[in-house]
Design an enzyme around this catalytic site. Structure first.
Site, PDB file in Angstrom:
ATOM      1  CB  ALA A 289      -1.031  19.937 100.347  1.00  0.00           C
ATOM      2  N   GLY A 290      -1.569  20.159 103.671  1.00  0.00           N
ATOM      3  CA  GLY A 290      -0.978  20.709 104.884  1.00  0.00           C
ATOM      4  C   GLY A 290      -0.518  19.638 105.854  1.00  0.00           C
ATOM      5  N   GLY A 293       4.767  18.227 104.368  1.00  0.00           N
ATOM      6  CA  GLY A 293       5.858  17.259 104.294  1.00  0.00           C
ATOM      7  C   GLY A 293       5.728  16.324 103.108  1.00  0.00           C
ATOM      8  CE  LYS A 294       1.638  11.370 104.348  1.00  0.00           C
ATOM      9  NZ  LYS A 294       1.387  12.219 105.541  1.00  0.00           N
ATOM     10  CD  GLU A 313      -4.594  22.257 104.302  1.00  0.00           C
ATOM     11  OE1 GLU A 313      -5.496  22.509 105.131  1.00  0.00           O
ATOM     12  OE2 GLU A 313      -4.190  21.103 104.059  1.00  0.00           O
ATOM     13  CG  ASP A 339     -13.914  21.888 101.027  1.00  0.00           C
ATOM     14  OD1 ASP A 339     -13.411  20.753 101.141  1.00  0.00           O
ATOM     15  OD2 ASP A 339     -14.989  22.208 101.553  1.00  0.00           O
ATOM     16  CG  ASP A 356      -2.033  12.136 105.232  1.00  0.00           C
ATOM     17  OD1 ASP A 356      -2.816  11.466 105.938  1.00  0.00           O
ATOM     18  OD2 ASP A 356      -0.909  12.489 105.619  1.00  0.00           O
ATOM     19  CB  CYS A 409      -1.467   9.767 110.808  1.00  0.00           C
ATOM     20  SG  CYS A 409      -0.129   9.349 111.956  1.00  0.00           S
TER      21      CYS A 409
END
Length: 472
Positions: A289-290, A293-294, A313, A339, A356, A409
């Site tokens: 999650a870190g 933003g998402k 996270e 984790d 992500d 990304c």
């Protein structure tokens, strides 16, 4: 009585102290932080600018010039290195890094800006006198005068190998990317010369600031009332600040009702949220999650449906950022430090899961230009086990009929399709879902079923998304 330091000898002229240019000194300090501490310019530069603005002699124009000098120098570092190397009498690796930073700043002013040649040389030599000393400033002066003898096109004709002889090396020098990055991007993009050149050019353009209006808390229409704000291209929640602007000056951003988020990142979250499910839709998981933003967008979308979001996270400080991004979310949520490869929840607990995953970040080179010089091909091997482990855990965490979104990304095939293919070989009870219909109106999404976004085609970071449904 202590002896006074000697002043440099001159040819009969009185010694003149160097003029301190706060803009160029700040730019130099930022480049040194990037080089010495592996810092990111987007994290180093803002506090330097804030501190400088506290002084009456540093205004908005100064801040804009300092920002251009830092980011422009970092983007074009590879090209400028090739030019500088042809103008010095030693290997580039033998030039002290602070001297090389000053030379690169000067090269950018000469070759990448409209600053007049005399002003670019004299200002950079004055900077060298302040930060390097008079002796090395003479070396800087001599090199810059050689660089000033030609423009960028002229230098590229001299230092870049012909395209017909070595296409990848030619593109690497002309567009200032490491050769291995050019090769990897080209493999993922496919096609001929035109497409890869458009992509590399887009990587060197300054990205617009994109905002997200978090559903239930703010609207895109509200953000469009801001100066120079225009609608996003694809996301219904996106608003672009076409002429830059300071997001922190916008009330909705300060309040957490909106945030800064690339439109590609928004599309990944909305595609997962809109993927069709078989069965209930009550529990969502953001497994990486870190910085949040998402998670903030997913939390707002989940709240509209009465669903709960668990944001996990691994790094405690990043979990704190996630908690800050989700603060005030209208629906139920929980942030935990855990984790993602050793889940703190039972298998099959969630209806939707997003991972992500950590990656090389080659999809965000517009925003973090220094990453192209910092990353190495060996980094792919370091990320590979983690990426596969996180996707396996995500698929184990979703219930039968639920959907997992694997996002990264990076467009590098080793971080995208190779990861998905390897994990699905081990878990036959999962199928890819065609994600393209979940991004209505977005063109050039390829053959599917996964999605690869591109800066030159979509104006976004090069985000990748694969949607996978558990079938048994």
């Amino acid at each position: 009585m202590s002896e006074q330091p000697r002043r440099p000898r001159t040819s009969g002229k009185p010694y003149r102290r160097p003029k301190k240019d706060p803009v160029r000194i700040l730019a130099f300090e930022a480049l040194r932080a990037v080089d010495e501490r592996d810092a990111y310019a987007n994290l180093v530069l803002p506090p330097l600018l804030r501190k400088a603005r506290e002084k009456d002699d540093f205004d908005a124009r100064d801040a804009a010039l300092a920002t251009e000098l830092v980011y422009g120098t970092l983007r074009w570092q590879g090209t400028y290195d090739a030019v500088i190397a042809s103008c010095v009498d030693r290997r580039l690796g033998d030039v002290d890094p602070p001297v090389l930073d000053v030379l690169s700043l000067g090269a950018h002013q000469l070759l990448g800006t409209r600053i007049p040649t005399h002003a670019a040389v004299s200002a950079t030599v004055e900077l060298a006198r302040v930060v390097l000393g008079d002796g090395r400033a003479k070396f800087v002066n001599a090199v810059l005068r050689k660089i000033a003898q030609d423009d960028l096109d002229g230098w590229l004709a001299r230092v870049a190998p012909p395209y017909d002889e070595d296409p990848e090396d030619h593109l690497a020098v002309v567009h200032s990317h490491p050769r291995w990055v050019v090769s990897a991007l080209w493999d993922s993009l496919g096609g001929g010369r035109a497409g890869i050149e458009e992509l590399l050019r887009a990587d060197n353009e300054r990205p617009e600031v994109t905002l997200v209006a978090r559903p239930g808390r703010a609207t895109a229409e509200e953000l469009l009332d801001e100066d120079a704000a225009v609608p996003g291209r694809w996301s219904p929640y996106a608003v672009r600040l076409a002429e830059g602007g300071e997001p922190g000056a916008i009330a909705a951003v300060r309040d957490g009702r909106a945030g800064v988020q690339d439109e590609g990142s928004q599309l990944v979250a909305t595609a997962l949220a809109n993927a069709p499910l078989d069965g209930p839709d009550r529990r969502w998981l953001d497994g990486c999650a870190g910085p949040g933003g998402k998670a903030a967008l997913l939390g707002a979308l989940a709240a509209e449906r009465g669903a709960m979001l668990l944001a996990s996270e691994k790094q405690p400080h990043r979990a704190g950022l996630v908690a800050g991004a989700l603060a005030g979310n209208p629906g139920p949520y929980q942030v935990i430090t855990a984790d993602g490869t050793r889940p703190a929840w039972r298998p099959g607990s969630f209806d939707r899961v997003l991972v992500d995953v950590p990656c090389t970040g080659l999809g965000a080179l517009r925003r973090r230009p220094e990453a192209r010089w910092r990353r190495r091909p060996d980094d792919l091997e370091g990320f590979a086990p983690l990426q596969r482990g996180l996707l396996r855990t995500a698929l184990e965490s979703v219930r039968v009929g639920g959907v997992v979104g694997y996002a990264t990304c990076s467009p590098h095939l080793a971080e995208t399709r190779a990861v998905v293919a390897d994990v699905l070989k081990q878990l036959p009870d999962a199928d890819l879902v065609d994600a393209r219909p979940l991004l209505p109106g977005v063109p050039d999404l390829g053959d599917g079923p996964d999605i690869q976004l591109w800066p030159h085609l979509h104006g976004t970071d090069a985000m990748y998304l694969a949607l996978i449904r558990r079938t048994g």
